[in-house]
Design a protein around this motif. Structure first.
Motif, PDB file in Angstrom:
ATOM      1  N   LYS B 284       0.843  -1.223   0.014  1.00  0.00           N
ATOM      2  CA  LYS B 284       0.008  -0.085  -0.115  1.00  0.00           C
ATOM      3  C   LYS B 284       0.847   1.125  -0.187  1.00  0.00           C
ATOM      4  O   LYS B 284       0.626   2.140  -0.632  1.00  0.00           O
ATOM      5  CB  LYS B 284      -0.772   0.227   1.330  1.00  0.00           C
ATOM      6  N   ALA B 287       2.695   1.799  -3.194  1.00  0.00           N
ATOM      7  CA  ALA B 287       1.617   2.320  -4.470  1.00  0.00           C
ATOM      8  C   ALA B 287       1.310   3.688  -4.197  1.00  0.00           C
ATOM      9  O   ALA B 287       1.411   4.520  -5.053  1.00  0.00           O
ATOM     10  CB  ALA B 287       0.356   1.496  -4.270  1.00  0.00           C
ATOM     11  N   PHE B 288       1.313   3.966  -2.787  1.00  0.00           N
ATOM     12  CA  PHE B 288       0.944   5.573  -2.529  1.00  0.00           C
ATOM     13  C   PHE B 288       2.153   6.551  -2.937  1.00  0.00           C
ATOM     14  O   PHE B 288       1.875   7.423  -3.735  1.00  0.00           O
ATOM     15  CB  PHE B 288       0.682   5.503  -1.049  1.00  0.00           C
ATOM     16  N   ARG B 291       2.522   6.536  -6.798  1.00  0.00           N
ATOM     17  CA  ARG B 291       1.345   7.346  -7.577  1.00  0.00           C
ATOM     18  C   ARG B 291       1.832   8.760  -7.241  1.00  0.00           C
ATOM     19  O   ARG B 291       1.571   9.675  -7.913  1.00  0.00           O
ATOM     20  CB  ARG B 291       0.000   7.119  -6.459  1.00  0.00           C
ATOM     21  N   GLN B 298      -2.505   1.068 -11.073  1.00  0.00           N
ATOM     22  CA  GLN B 298      -3.762   0.568 -11.179  1.00  0.00           C
ATOM     23  C   GLN B 298      -4.130   0.309  -9.595  1.00  0.00           C
ATOM     24  O   GLN B 298      -3.343  -0.397  -8.917  1.00  0.00           O
ATOM     25  CB  GLN B 298      -3.930  -0.688 -11.811  1.00  0.00           C
ATOM     26  N   ARG B 299      -5.492   0.533  -9.199  1.00  0.00           N
ATOM     27  CA  ARG B 299      -6.094   0.073  -7.892  1.00  0.00           C
ATOM     28  C   ARG B 299      -6.217  -1.459  -8.115  1.00  0.00           C
ATOM     29  O   ARG B 299      -7.111  -1.583  -8.898  1.00  0.00           O
ATOM     30  CB  ARG B 299      -7.177   0.967  -7.524  1.00  0.00           C
ATOM     31  N   PRO B 300      -5.773  -2.405  -7.101  1.00  0.00           N
ATOM     32  CA  PRO B 300      -6.176  -3.722  -7.381  1.00  0.00           C
ATOM     33  C   PRO B 300      -7.412  -3.780  -7.121  1.00  0.00           C
ATOM     34  O   PRO B 300      -8.275  -3.212  -6.186  1.00  0.00           O
ATOM     35  CB  PRO B 300      -5.392  -4.325  -6.131  1.00  0.00           C
ATOM     36  N   THR B 301      -8.131  -4.715  -7.971  1.00  0.00           N
ATOM     37  CA  THR B 301      -9.635  -5.112  -7.711  1.00  0.00           C
ATOM     38  C   THR B 301      -9.978  -6.030  -6.864  1.00  0.00           C
ATOM     39  O   THR B 301     -10.894  -6.033  -6.251  1.00  0.00           O
ATOM     40  CB  THR B 301     -10.382  -5.235  -9.204  1.00  0.00           C
ATOM     41  N   SER B 303      -9.719  -8.391  -3.445  1.00  0.00           N
ATOM     42  CA  SER B 303      -9.213  -8.313  -2.163  1.00  0.00           C
ATOM     43  C   SER B 303      -8.400  -9.301  -1.425  1.00  0.00           C
ATOM     44  O   SER B 303      -8.450 -10.327  -1.855  1.00  0.00           O
ATOM     45  CB  SER B 303     -10.301  -7.950  -1.306  1.00  0.00           C
ATOM     46  N   ALA B 316      -0.930  -4.216  -5.604  1.00  0.00           N
ATOM     47  CA  ALA B 316      -0.777  -2.961  -6.631  1.00  0.00           C
ATOM     48  C   ALA B 316       0.799  -3.158  -7.263  1.00  0.00           C
ATOM     49  O   ALA B 316       0.874  -2.912  -8.444  1.00  0.00           O
ATOM     50  CB  ALA B 316      -0.829  -1.575  -6.113  1.00  0.00           C
TER      51      ALA B 316
END
Lengths: 514, 529
Positions: B284, B287-288, B291, B298-301, B303, B316
């Protein structure tokens, strides 16, 4: 050097014998903390169980009564609390305890209102039952227990250990466990739902103050206890006679007495202040506190009037007025011997016995006694447990048993069984006993037989349907058994109080020498 | 020793250990009885459904029935166990064992019955711990009983949340008992039985295999081989007893399919405080940051809890984790312990090795449930009193472990109960350990001179010796309290209902630190020994 080593080895060996040395090693703080936490845990667990009158509309039970008082006190002005009006229907669980209970209800009502306003709304909240409502109410009892009863017991233990210095840590820890984990008190307060912990806690504080020779503090505490529940008057003869006896031995008895009197009156005036400006308001409250219309006794309480009513129909034969008189005479005359003993020779030991005796005579002979009133003789008996372990075990056993039908109605059987077992386990905890219970063969046989009988009666009560003609046959038998035991124990404690107290007087002498 | 009471005329006789055990066990039972009306999770209905399934269906349909969503997914011995319990259940109330009418049955009869079966089956654990501690000195024995019989984690998981862990841990401890007394065959037997009750315990199988191979099957090729065969036969016969009937009915594939549902995700709904929590957090964070730096992430779809649906990865940035990978991680983490067991298989170390194996499984396993904490906290209690260091680390681990179970009971009613249970446990541990170790700090059968020197050097130094967890440990435990206060009281007050998962996540992450530290310490302890 050698000697020292020998001692050390000895201690190590002793440690292995003593189950709890790892807890007691660093003084009393650790066991006190653990026992209190354990007592809280047990109370919390009992409070998961149903309360009296759960889901039983339209009258419900004690839970609803307490909730209703919160509703009344936070919504009406102080003067209206005890007065019948369109807003306050006294027929529906009207307030019938002294003002301190009303103030306590007010505080708890404010607490409930801040989390769940609908549970204490005027009129609309009648019979309110919800998950959160039950929880908050349970927490009010628990917090009262923590804030009043627990500190009072601490105070008592401290006072007791300095009054009886020969008791070791083991004994004191056990004493504390016995007082705090009294199954009757826990199941009535946290299961059935009442606030006995407050008035009993105040009484314990008063007793502790007397043990540490602070008579004025004791008077203040006991007056507060009386202003919380009028039932605390069960202890009044003992307090009165002991303090009178003490005063008479001073240089200036009258001055001492008037000091005590002033404290009592002052405390009363403080608590009753809102009702003291007119005679009518004061009498209104008093009338609420003495519910003579409720009859001589309630349900199947194991006292003299109820038990003998099998043979003599008191309620039909005599008017309420003459019954009141009978009760008064019987109660006073039976508590007289213990009072005289205390006036003649006041001692700490005798005072504790006197508390048992006077509360016993009230339980057995006074007007309008409830099963739950057995808590009052039980309290001083629990304080005496190091002296009289057998008495306390016996009384707790039959005290619990006498409330069995009541607790069955409340669906508290599971909690009852668990607390009963827990009591016996703690009573017979491994480790050192204060004194080996001396018990002759016939007496221990008698006790075992009685224990067995009560066990059988429990089973019979739960499984067998009583004959049609006598629907309350088993309640009556339970009442008879318990009554006989209570009378026996009361006779025993009365004679014990009059016996010359060698041990305690020698202790007193030791103290003087020190 | 002025405050000691004068000696009583009758010399106090030490209580019979079995009587004392009974006392400890009964005290815990009374508390369990009082806890009967507390909250229970869906696991309660799961076990009720298993009672009904095993009672009303023929064996061939046990693992294929889908009347309830809570299908049988434990190995066959547990199913037989439920069949045995259902005999009592059908006697008490027929509705409990009815496959259809019994669904979500909430009467007092079923609650009392199932709760009481857990209490009774706990006796296996109590007996096992008695066996293990039989030869210890009385104080250590009692302290271990306090740790195991009065374990708050067991109260929370078994007697409130509802499961049968006490019974299964009892089997594990029976096996450990047998191994530590060098009765390897019996130990192996109990472990095989345990595996047929709950296959999650298989994490320790490599340790068992290596240990038994080296310890039991030694003494020359022929003797070793024959012993190996005996052990193999024993284990196989246990498995045949368990799975044989299902093989006969041609249900074996279905059983295995039920027992290993790989449709589940890397983490459970509430993240168990293990290694993967860090992995997710790092993902996380990366990814943050990326970005922010302008990369198109891409935001993972999917969970983490959802499972292996489709091809999308829940991460991500970092590579996705597969069950095989977690399996390899566990084996890798086990290696030092296996090596030690191979080189020098010692019975007195086996308890720690087994506990360590479950720790590895917990930290790196696939879809780990926080309840699996019990699998190593309970056996570690047996070795917790070996040294001051052990005591200190057990104190830390047990506190953190029990705290990380708090989210299991999320209703207000049980909140003060779980808190009191944990506090009481900590206090008992603290006082017990510190008095024990300050006593041990002085030599037990002292050489007089040495003893006196020590005595004069540190006069009545009870306060200084004993348990000392250090300032880091103290800060960490205080942080635990801070996390609880923030998550339970401040967060709802300040932030409100937004992101309700944040307090839970913080508990997971915070506890993961403690448990990982504890694991590292155990690893070091095993390597150094």
């Amino acid at each position: 050097m050698e000697k020292k080593r020998g001692k050390k080895v000895n201690i190590v060996e002793k440690n292995d014998d003593n189950t709890w040395w790892w807890l007691l090693k660093k003084g009393l703080g650790a066991p006190f903390l653990c026992i209190s936490l354990f007592a809280i845990l047990v109370r919390l667990a009992v409070s998961l169980h149903p309360y009296s009158g759960a889901g039983d509309s339209p009258k419900f039970g004690d839970f609803e009564a307490q909730r209703h008082w919160m509703e009344i006190t936070i919504n009406l002005p102080v003067k209206e609390w005890y007065r019948n009006s369109t807003l306050n229907d006294l027929q529906y669980w009207g307030l019938d305890y002294p003002p301190l209970t009303a103030y306590q209800s007010y505080i708890h009502g404010v607490f409930l209102k801040s989390f769940l306003p609908e549970s204490v709304a005027l009129f609309t909240s009648r019979g309110h039952e919800s998950y959160l409502g039950k929880l908050l109410m349970r927490w009010t009892v628990l917090s009262s227990d923590l804030l009043v009863f627990l500190p009072a017991v601490f105070y008592f233990i401290v006072a007791y250990s300095s009054a009886y210095p020969r008791n070791g840590k083991n004994e004191l820890a056990w004493l504390m466990a016995m007082i705090l984990l009294n199954p009757c008190l826990i199941i009535i307060d946290h299961g059935h739902f009442q606030y006995n912990c407050i008035s009993l806690g105040l009484t314990v504080a008063a007793i502790a103050a007397i043990l540490s020779d602070k008579e004025l503090v004791a008077c203040a505490f006991f007056t507060l206890a009386l202003s919380h529940k009028q039932m605390s008057a069960y202890f009044a003869p003992a307090f009165f006679s002991h303090l009178l006896g003490r005063c008479l031995r001073r240089r200036n008895p009258f001055l001492e007495l008037s000091k005590l009197g002033l404290v009592v009156i002052g405390t009363f005036a403080l608590v009753w202040w809102p009702y003291l400006n007119s005679k009518q308001a004061f009498l209104e409250v008093l009338a609420r506190l003495a519910p003579f219309e409720r009859g001589l006794y309630e349900d199947y309480v194991a006292n003299f009037w109820c038990t003998t009513s099998i043979l003599i129909k008191w309620k039909n034969l005599f008017s309420t007025h003459s019954l009141k008189l009978f009760c008064l005479v019987a109660t006073l005359s039976t508590s007289l011997p213990s009072m005289i003993q205390q006036i003649r020779d006041p001692s700490n030991q005798g005072f504790l016995y006197g508390l048992v005796n006077s509360s016993f005579s009230f339980y057995l002979f006074s007007f309008q006694v409830h099963e739950k009133s057995i808590l009052l003789p039980l309290l001083p008996a629990s304080l005496l447990v190091l002296e009289e372990p057998l008495l306390f075990r016996w009384l707790t056993h039959f005290g619990l048993f006498s409330m069995f039908p009541l607790l069955c109605r409340d669906q508290l059987i599971l909690a009852y069984v668990a607390l009963f077992a827990l009591f016996y386990l703690l009573f017979h905890a491994p480790g050192k006993r204060p004194r080996k219970i001396k018990s002759s063969a016939p007496r221990s046989f008698f006790l075992k037989l009685l224990g067995f009988c009560s066990f059988v009666l429990h089973i019979v009560y739960l499984t067998v349907r009583p004959p049609e003609r006598y629907p309350f046959l088993f309640e009556a038998i339970i009442m008879l058994v318990c009554f006989s035991q209570f009378v026996l124990l009361a006779i025993y404690t009365n004679t014990k109080q009059w016996k010359p107290q060698k041990q305690s007087s020698s202790i007193d002498r030791q103290k003087k020498l020190l | 020793m002025e405050d000691e009471p004068p000696p009583t005329p009758r010399p106090s006789k030490p209580d019979d250990p079995i009587k004392e055990l009974l006392w400890f066990s009964l005290i815990s039972t009374t508390i369990k009885l009082l806890l009967v009306p507390s909250y229970h999770s869906t696991d309660f209905e799961v076990h009720r459904n298993w009672l009904a399934t095993t009672h009303s269906l023929p064996l061939s349909q046990w693992y294929s029935d889908t009347t309830s969503e809570w299908t049988l997914d434990y190995p066959p011995f547990f199913a037989y166990f439920e069949l045995f319990l259902s005999l009592f259940a059908s006697y008490v109330d027929r509705t409990i064992v009815n496959l259809h009418q019994g669904l979500n049955y909430k009467a007092n009869s079923v609650i009392y019955l199932q709760r009481i079966t857990v209490m009774v089956s706990d006796l296996v654990l109590h007996f096992a711990i008695y066996g293990i501690t039989k030869k210890l000195d009385p104080t250590r024995r009692r302290l271990i009983w306090v740790l195991v019989i009065w374990s708050p984690a067991l109260f929370i998981v078994d007697h409130m949340h509802f499961q049968y862990n006490g019974f299964l841990l009892g089997l594990l401890l029976l096996s450990i008992w047998a191994l530590s007394e060098e009765r390897d065959l019996l130990g192996g037997f109990f472990f095989a039985v345990l595996l047929c009750f709950k296959h999650l315990f298989a994490v320790a199988a490599p340790v068992y295999f290596v240990y038994l191979l080296r310890h039991y099957c030694r003494g020359g090729l022929s003797k070793g081989l024959s012993r190996f065969l005996v052990m193999g036969l024993l284990v196989i016969s246990v498995f045949v007893a368990a799975f044989g009937p299902f093989v006969y009915h041609g249900q074996m594939l279905q059983v295995i399919h039920r027992m290993f549902p790989f449709g589940r995700g890397l983490c459970h709904a509430y993240w168990a405080p293990n290694f993967w929590v860090f992995y997710i957090m790092v993902d996380k964070l990366l990814a943050f940051l990326l970005r922010r730096l302008g990369f198109n992430i891409q935001r993972p779809t999917a969970s983490f809890t959802g499972g292996l649906v489709g091809d999308s990865s829940p991460f991500a940035v970092l590579p996705r984790i597969t069950p095989l990978f977690t399996f390899m991680m566990v084996l890798l983490a086990l290696c030092p312990c296996l090596l030690k067991a191979w080189r020098n298989p010692q019975p007195k170390k086996i308890t720690r090795w087994i506990a360590y194996a479950y720790m590895c499984g917990f930290l790196f396993g696939w879809h780990v449930h926080e309840k699996a904490l019990l699998h190593f906290i309970t056996p570690l209690a047996v070795v917790a009193l070996d040294s001051v260091d052990d005591g200190r680390h057990y104190f830390l681990l047990s506190t953190v472990g029990c705290y990380s179970l708090f989210p299991l009971l999320f209703e207000a009613q049980e909140y003060p109960i779980k808190l009191t249970l944990l506090l009481l446990h900590c206090l008992l541990m603290w006082y017990g350990f510190s008095s024990l170790f300050s006593e041990v700090a002085l030599p037990k059968s002292p050489n007089s001179d040495e003893y006196l020197e020590k005595k004069t050097a540190e006069p009545t130094s009870d306060e200084e010796t004993g348990l000392e967890i250090g300032w880091i440990g103290r800060c960490y435990l205080l942080g635990l309290a801070a996390i609880e206060v923030c998550g339970q009281f401040l967060y709802p007050l300040i932030i409100g209902d937004k992101f309700p998962f944040l307090p839970l996540m913080s508990i997971s992450v915070y506890c993961a630190f403690g448990i990982t530290y504890s694991w590292l310490w155990q690893l070091r302890c095993i390597i150094k020994s």
